[in-house]
Enzyme design. Sequence first.
Site, PDB file in Angstrom:
ATOM      1  N   ASN A  48       0.826  -1.285  -0.085  1.00  0.00           N
ATOM      2  CA  ASN A  48      -0.098   0.043   0.445  1.00  0.00           C
ATOM      3  C   ASN A  48       0.845   1.285  -0.040  1.00  0.00           C
ATOM      4  O   ASN A  48       0.323   2.290   0.400  1.00  0.00           O
ATOM      5  CB  ASN A  48      -1.061  -0.115   1.427  1.00  0.00           C
ATOM      6  CG  ASN A  48      -2.018  -1.159   1.076  1.00  0.00           C
ATOM      7  OD1 ASN A  48      -2.371  -1.662   0.211  1.00  0.00           O
ATOM      8  ND2 ASN A  48      -2.358  -1.577   2.416  1.00  0.00           N
ATOM      9  N   HIS A 134     -14.412  -1.685   6.351  1.00  0.00           N
ATOM     10  CA  HIS A 134     -13.325  -2.464   6.947  1.00  0.00           C
ATOM     11  C   HIS A 134     -13.494  -2.864   8.183  1.00  0.00           C
ATOM     12  O   HIS A 134     -14.106  -2.556   8.966  1.00  0.00           O
ATOM     13  CB  HIS A 134     -12.136  -1.354   6.884  1.00  0.00           C
ATOM     14  CG  HIS A 134     -10.888  -1.846   7.192  1.00  0.00           C
ATOM     15  ND1 HIS A 134      -9.948  -1.775   8.204  1.00  0.00           N
ATOM     16  CD2 HIS A 134      -9.836  -2.453   6.292  1.00  0.00           C
ATOM     17  CE1 HIS A 134      -8.840  -2.324   8.102  1.00  0.00           C
ATOM     18  NE2 HIS A 134      -8.809  -2.751   6.928  1.00  0.00           N
ATOM     19  N   GLU A 177     -15.828   4.002   3.954  1.00  0.00           N
ATOM     20  CA  GLU A 177     -14.851   4.143   3.281  1.00  0.00           C
ATOM     21  C   GLU A 177     -15.083   4.896   2.061  1.00  0.00           C
ATOM     22  O   GLU A 177     -16.098   5.084   1.561  1.00  0.00           O
ATOM     23  CB  GLU A 177     -14.096   2.680   2.897  1.00  0.00           C
ATOM     24  CG  GLU A 177     -13.713   1.958   4.071  1.00  0.00           C
ATOM     25  CD  GLU A 177     -13.231   0.337   3.575  1.00  0.00           C
ATOM     26  OE1 GLU A 177     -12.409   0.408   2.766  1.00  0.00           O
ATOM     27  OE2 GLU A 177     -13.858  -0.603   4.199  1.00  0.00           O
ATOM     28  N   SER A 181     -11.344  -0.859   0.440  1.00  0.00           N
ATOM     29  CA  SER A 181      -9.859  -1.826   0.497  1.00  0.00           C
ATOM     30  C   SER A 181      -9.757  -2.887  -0.584  1.00  0.00           C
ATOM     31  O   SER A 181      -8.682  -3.181  -0.719  1.00  0.00           O
ATOM     32  CB  SER A 181      -9.558  -1.715   1.965  1.00  0.00           C
ATOM     33  OG  SER A 181     -10.593  -2.928   2.365  1.00  0.00           O
ATOM     34  N   ASP A 207     -13.558   7.162   6.140  1.00  0.00           N
ATOM     35  CA  ASP A 207     -12.248   6.619   6.360  1.00  0.00           C
ATOM     36  C   ASP A 207     -11.672   6.669   5.017  1.00  0.00           C
ATOM     37  O   ASP A 207     -11.936   5.986   3.955  1.00  0.00           O
ATOM     38  CB  ASP A 207     -12.580   4.930   6.792  1.00  0.00           C
ATOM     39  CG  ASP A 207     -11.183   4.259   6.722  1.00  0.00           C
ATOM     40  OD1 ASP A 207     -10.197   4.698   6.218  1.00  0.00           O
ATOM     41  OD2 ASP A 207     -11.280   2.977   7.318  1.00  0.00           O
ATOM     42  N   HIS A 210      -7.349   4.720   2.159  1.00  0.00           N
ATOM     43  CA  HIS A 210      -6.648   4.388   0.768  1.00  0.00           C
ATOM     44  C   HIS A 210      -6.842   5.384  -0.254  1.00  0.00           C
ATOM     45  O   HIS A 210      -6.271   5.587  -1.345  1.00  0.00           O
ATOM     46  CB  HIS A 210      -7.690   3.179   0.111  1.00  0.00           C
ATOM     47  CG  HIS A 210      -7.393   1.997   0.822  1.00  0.00           C
ATOM     48  ND1 HIS A 210      -6.134   1.182   0.778  1.00  0.00           N
ATOM     49  CD2 HIS A 210      -8.003   1.328   1.865  1.00  0.00           C
ATOM     50  CE1 HIS A 210      -6.270   0.202   1.650  1.00  0.00           C
ATOM     51  NE2 HIS A 210      -7.344   0.201   2.245  1.00  0.00           N
ATOM     52  N   LYS A 241      -0.168   4.236   4.649  1.00  0.00           N
ATOM     53  CA  LYS A 241      -0.254   3.707   3.144  1.00  0.00           C
ATOM     54  C   LYS A 241       0.419   4.850   2.196  1.00  0.00           C
ATOM     55  O   LYS A 241       1.524   4.705   2.192  1.00  0.00           O
ATOM     56  CB  LYS A 241      -1.851   3.490   2.817  1.00  0.00           C
ATOM     57  CG  LYS A 241      -2.179   2.369   3.723  1.00  0.00           C
ATOM     58  CD  LYS A 241      -3.628   2.029   3.827  1.00  0.00           C
ATOM     59  CE  LYS A 241      -3.874   0.656   4.327  1.00  0.00           C
ATOM     60  NZ  LYS A 241      -5.184   0.768   5.019  1.00  0.00           N
TER      61      LYS A 241
HETATM   62  C1  LIG Z   1      -5.537  -0.038   6.444  1.00  0.00           C
HETATM   63  C2  LIG Z   1      -6.601   0.409   6.829  1.00  0.00           C
HETATM   64  C3  LIG Z   1      -7.182   1.101   8.009  1.00  0.00           C
HETATM   65  C4  LIG Z   1      -5.965   0.949   9.241  1.00  0.00           C
HETATM   66  O1  LIG Z   1      -5.106   1.743   8.886  1.00  0.00           O
HETATM   67  P1  LIG Z   1      -3.924   1.273   9.774  1.00  0.00           P
HETATM   68  O2  LIG Z   1      -2.855   2.760   9.832  1.00  0.00           O
HETATM   69  O3  LIG Z   1      -3.121  -0.016   8.934  1.00  0.00           O
HETATM   70  O4  LIG Z   1      -3.932   0.817  11.037  1.00  0.00           O
HETATM   71  C5  LIG Z   1      -8.267   1.433   8.330  1.00  0.00           C
HETATM   72  N1  LIG Z   1      -9.298   1.721   7.224  1.00  0.00           N
HETATM   73  C6  LIG Z   1      -9.168   1.007   6.002  1.00  0.00           C
HETATM   74  C7  LIG Z   1     -10.470   1.101   5.129  1.00  0.00           C
HETATM   75  C8  LIG Z   1      -7.796   0.255   5.808  1.00  0.00           C
HETATM   76  O5  LIG Z   1      -7.656  -0.183   4.812  1.00  0.00           O
END
Ligand SMILES: *Cc1c(COP(=O)(O)O)cnc(C)c1O
Length: 391
Positions: A48, A134, A177, A181, A207, A210, A241
């Site tokens: 990522n 997620h 999101e 993801s 969220d 990504h 990421k």
């Molecule tokens: C990766 C991810 C997270 C968590 O983030 P980290 O910094 O890896 O803990 C939260 N929400 C989504 C949609 C993710 O893909």
Amino acid sequence: MSSLNEWLAPELTDWRRAHLERQPVVIEGPSGRFVSIGGRTALNFSSNNYLGLTNDPRVKAAAQTAVERFGTGATSSRLVAGTLTIHAELEAALASWKETEAALVFPSGYMASLAAMTSLVGPGDAVVMDRLNHASLIDAARLSRARLLVYDHADADSLRQVLRRAPQFRRVLVVTETVFSMDGDLPPLADISEAVCAVPNAVLMVDEAHATGVFGARGRGIAEHLGIEAQVGVWMGTLSKALGAQGGFICGSRILIDYLRNRARSFIYTTALAPASAAAALAALRIIQAEPERRQQLLATAQELRAALRAAGWDTLRSESHIIPILLGEVERALAVAEALRAQGIFLPAVRPPTIPPATCRLRISLTAEHTTEDCQRLLTALNAVKDAVA
Ligand SMILES: *Cc1c(COP(=O)(O)O)cnc(C)c1O
């Protein structure tokens, strides 16, 4: 000890038989465009590290300087002696980038979502979520003890239907999101935010794990891309990421951030984000602001690759982003394709339940700004070579 093992061993055996047991692959060195596994180099389509920043010399130098200046750990909770100038600088830079009043950073994105959701809602409230959200959001909703209501994936009408129940609750937190993801698709966020705004006791949390650094003119995410930032109450992102570091953040009003700092257990009862991670994220943020061509190139390459995969007959679901799934169905088939790619020097592991629903096993291509058209061509050729073998 023997009874503990007796509890656990049968399930492990079941997972193994069903090809669902997880065994992490060990990467020997940096996780970049290429990775070394078992002494062999493979073209990597599964990190990522979307903008290639985790190995950027400027980002690495910032982390090294922070180690010299602050040491290797923050040594205590943010509210005791763990708040360092690098945390304050990073939070100021995040708020200024996002044009919000304030920001708060956490040791991970998972903890950032946990902080927001468990602090803002509780018994008597509701969390309303997309069906494909997620696991971190599902966990946070459960831990909040608010009622969990689910709407159909990326469906604003289904959300409106669920929101008819809003008057039964004190507060309603709607969470989605902005780039999913595992499917790489986008929700109709403008329509969703309109539906939320129509409900007096509802607030929108996004969220952008990504989308951060990838979408929007300034890289702020899908809310920026669609021009609906003013409608977002709680803006979550990760530093792990596209920013190539480690950690997570929440941006929003000064009152929201003050509240979280006082209330959020995953902020208070854990050691602060490591200084090297904070410094790396800050350096990466500067690069994201100064070099928009990285995200432009990434999205252009992704568009080309999606088109080529679709033309070759692969099912890429409704991906509209740099996350491109290739739907393969049963676990055996997905594992066979992943293994055939590995034999051709391409690292793209299969995604299996419980990460995705049963019988929707897939390869999840995670494209980065470092990938070239030739890399994508190599992937396509390799995929097309295995096609007949797994048909
Ligand atoms: C990766 C991810 C997270 C968590 O983030 P980290 O910094 O890896 O803990 C939260 N929400 C989504 C949609 C993710 O893909």
